[in-house]
Design a protein around this motif. Structure first.
Motif, short mmCIF file in Angstrom:
data_model
loop_
_atom_site.label_atom_id
_atom_site.label_comp_id
_atom_site.label_asym_id
_atom_site.label_seq_id
_atom_site.Cartn_x
_atom_site.Cartn_y
_atom_site.Cartn_z
N GLN A 1 74.79 28.71 -44.93
CA GLN A 1 75.65 29.51 -44.06
C GLN A 1 77.14 29.26 -44.33
OE1 GLN A 1 75.03 28.53 -39.95
NE2 GLN A 1 75.55 26.38 -40.20
N THR A 2 77.91 30.35 -44.34
CA THR A 2 79.37 30.24 -44.38
C THR A 2 79.92 30.12 -42.97
OG1 THR A 2 79.59 32.66 -44.34
CG2 THR A 2 79.53 31.60 -46.51
N SER A 3 79.09 30.47 -41.98
CA SER A 3 79.41 30.38 -40.56
C SER A 3 78.11 30.65 -39.82
CB SER A 3 80.49 31.42 -40.20
OG SER A 3 80.20 32.09 -39.01
N VAL B 1 78.96 24.03 -42.38
CA VAL B 1 78.99 25.28 -43.12
C VAL B 1 79.45 25.02 -44.56
CG1 VAL B 1 79.40 26.61 -41.02
CG2 VAL B 1 81.35 25.85 -42.39
#
Length: 305
Positions: A48-50, A72
């Motif tokens: 995940q990037t966020s 993240v």
């Protein structure tokens, strides 16, 4: 610091949640690159990037107000202020617009800074400046009508020389980070509000300013801490923006990850009226400790992890 954050949200009745770090799909935002992960058996996914997409799936399912302190990962982000793995605080408030959420972001930063007398605190009250007002006043550029050539000229006049083929939004991002933000007072908080709709990401259109979105960013000095939206709830607009992001990635020859169709389905089922924000925990700690390099607040930065 994490304990102070949890107390802050407990007092306000906001639920802490946990969502997957590894997902089958990823955002197509051209400004963020996802890390791919592969299992020995051949399965693959994205780190995940966020936690935005799964948290919004919870909102669509009736969770109410929620927050998360999440690990993240972002590709191609390493430097004095970037580490490929970092900690993000993200939260969502139903019935809030972006203005009310900015008030709460300010409350949180001030509450956390007050936890330790040795920590730095922001001076005075936070300033709120419209994105367009900032660019017109400082650089003589209209963010909606200026060309990439005009942006490049403004960058050159400000002493900034960049290589590469940037489009207008790429130039605007560079000018914000490398020319305008360094002019913000180091000891004060600055909210930049009402970003161009071309940079809306998942913020809704701004009813007060045609061509702009209900998006804000918070800076402490020249360091960006948080990015927040009055959240987009229209699934048709989301799909249109996603395709525009895909097209921009193709033009810029960026990797195109698998889209997260579970999130698209959640948007179709109905996201409640809400605002959300993501705040970089490591960057906040940098300011609290008056540290200019992110490796000063991460015990195991990339390269020693």
């Amino acid at each position: 610091m994490n304990a102070a954050i949890r107390r802050f949200f407990a007092r306000r009745g906001v639920l802490e949640v946990e969502t997957p770090v590894l997902s089958g799909g990823a955002p197509l935002d051209p400004g963020v690159e996802s890390w791919c992960a592969s299992a020995p058996g051949g399965a693959s996914g994205y780190l995940q990037t966020s936690p935005e997409y799964p948290m919004k799936r919870l909102l669509a399912d009736g969770s109410g107000d929620i927050y998360q302190i999440a690990r993240v990962f972002r590709g191609e982000e390493r430097g004095r202020r970037h580490n490929p793995e970092f900690t993000l605080l993200e939260w969502y408030r139903q019935g809030y617009d972006d203005g009310r959420l900015m008030d709460e972001v300010l409350d949180l930063v001030q509450a956390v800074a007050a936890e330790d007398r040795a920590w730095a605190r922001p001076v005075g009250t936070a300033t709120r400046v419209a994105y367009a007002e900032l660019f017109r006043g400082e650089l003589g550029l209209d963010p909606l009508t200026c060309s990439a050539v005009q942006c490049a000229r403004a960058a050159h006049e400000a002493g900034l020389e960049l290589t590469g083929n940037l489009d207008r939004d790429g130039w605007l991002d560079a000018l914000m980070a490398l020319v305008l933000a360094p002019r913000f007072p180091r000891d004060r908080l600055t909210f930049i509000v009402d970003y161009p709709e071309s940079q809306a990401i998942l913020a809704r259109s701004n009813p007060r300013a045609v061509g702009y979105a209900s998006r804000f960013e918070l800076y402490w000095g020249d360091l960006e801490l948080a990015n927040g939206f009055h959240e987009l709830t229209d699934p048709a607009v989301f799909l249109k923006r996603r395709e525009a992001d895909r097209a921009r990635r193709e033009r810029q020859e960026q990797p195109i990850p698998e889209a997260d169709e579970y999130f698209a389905q959640a948007m179709q089922s109905g996201l409640p009226d809400c605002s959300g924000v993501a705040l970089g925990i490591d960057r906040l700690l940098m300011r609290l400790l008056d540290v200019d390099d992110i490796t000063g607040v991460i015990d195991f930065p990339w390269g020693r992890a």
